[in-house]
Structures are given as structure tokens and as C-alpha cells.
Design an enzyme around this catalytic site. Structure first.
Site: not given
Length: 166
Positions: A46-48
């Protein structure tokens, strides 16, 4: 396991494409490193990022940068994009799923003093956009439109759906 993928290798200006590429790249890096050790394996990546007025905001470089980000974001709306990647190795097959979620976050008007005191807590220093909805920063959030968990960092409903499909 933390991915060692070099995020600087991804050059992308569209936030939805950026977070998808980062999430799948991180997941693939970990998968490739360990997959030979397992008959069945699930890797989640994941990445935000925060997107505001045409700019992608990652984590602040320092306290001054955090203050500047919060001054820009306060009394306005920003968009949190989180990429999700799931790689599943099962029954001799490898399946990849990759998507993103977008949530609108409305931040209240903040005084210079409130911004300074918040940054002094150090909470904003490792958060995209310099705020944490699940922490002290939550008191500065007026409302959201979309997934709360996405703003925290991962759309857990989408993750549960992906995992339930396999």
C-alpha cells in the site's frame, strides 16, 4: 515485512496512478524476495498520498515543511489517495489485484498557534499531508466524504473483498 522498493523510481503526476504503481511495486518487491520459500503466500502492499490543488503531498521533510502543508490545507478540502495491491500465490497460480481509493477530507480553519503546537507533537512528521486523522490531528478534521480507513492508510473494506475472493 517492509519493502525496499525505491519509490523515487516512479515518476507520476496523477495521484491515482501513482499510488497504484507504488503499492504494486512494493508488493512485488517483497513477493519476489520471499515467494520461493512458500507454497501459498499473500503479500499486501500500500501507499498513500494527499492531493491538493494539483500537487501531490507526501510526508513533510521537516517541521517547517509540515507547518507549511497544514497552512495550505487548513480551511479547505484535500483528497487522500491510497493504493492497494494484493498478490496471492495459491494452487500453483499467482494472482495480482491493484486498485486505489479516494477520500475527500475537509480540514477546519487552524490558527498559527494550533499548527505550531500540533507539529511540535511530532505526529505530522511521518504522515502524508502532515496530519493523522486517527490521532491528535483528528480534532482538525471537519468531515470526510468516503472511507475513513483509506485516510488512515488503507481501504480495509476493499482489502477484505480481495482476500475473500481467493
Amino acid at each position: 515485512m517492509v519493502s525496499n522498493f525505491d519509490e523515487s523510481t516512479i515518476k507520476e503526476e496523477q495521484p491515482e496512478k501513482l499510488v497504484k504503481k507504488l503499492a504494486i511495486s512494493k508488493a512485488r518487491e517483497v513477493f519476489e524476495k520471499v515467494q520461493s520459500n512458500y507454497e501459498e503466500l499473500t503479500v499486501i502492499g500500500g501507499d498513500t498520498v494527499v492531493y491538493f490543488e494539483g500537487k501531490i503531498l507526501g510526508k513533510p521533510k521537516n517541521e517547517e515543511d509540515a507547518c507549511n502543508m497544514l497552512k495550505e490545507l487548513q480551511n479547505n478540502v484535500n483528497y487522500v489517495y491510497s493504493g492497494l495491491a494484493v498478490i496471492i500465490k495459491k494452487d500453483g497460480k499467482v494472482i495480482e489485484k491493484n486498485d486505489y481509493t479516494k477520500t475527500a477530507v475537509y480540514i477546519k480553519k487552524m490558527t498559527e498557534k494550533e499548527i505550531k503546537e500540533y507539529v511540535e507533537t511530532k505526529e505530522p512528521l511521518d504522515k502524508a499531508g502532515s496530519y493523522a486523522i486517527q490521532g491528535i490531528g483528528g480534532k482538525f478534521i471537519d468531515k470526510i466524504e468516503g472511507s475513513y480507513n483509506n485516510v488512515v492508510g488503507m481501504d480495509t473494506e476493499k482489502l477484505a473483498k480481495y482476500l475473500g475472493e481467493n
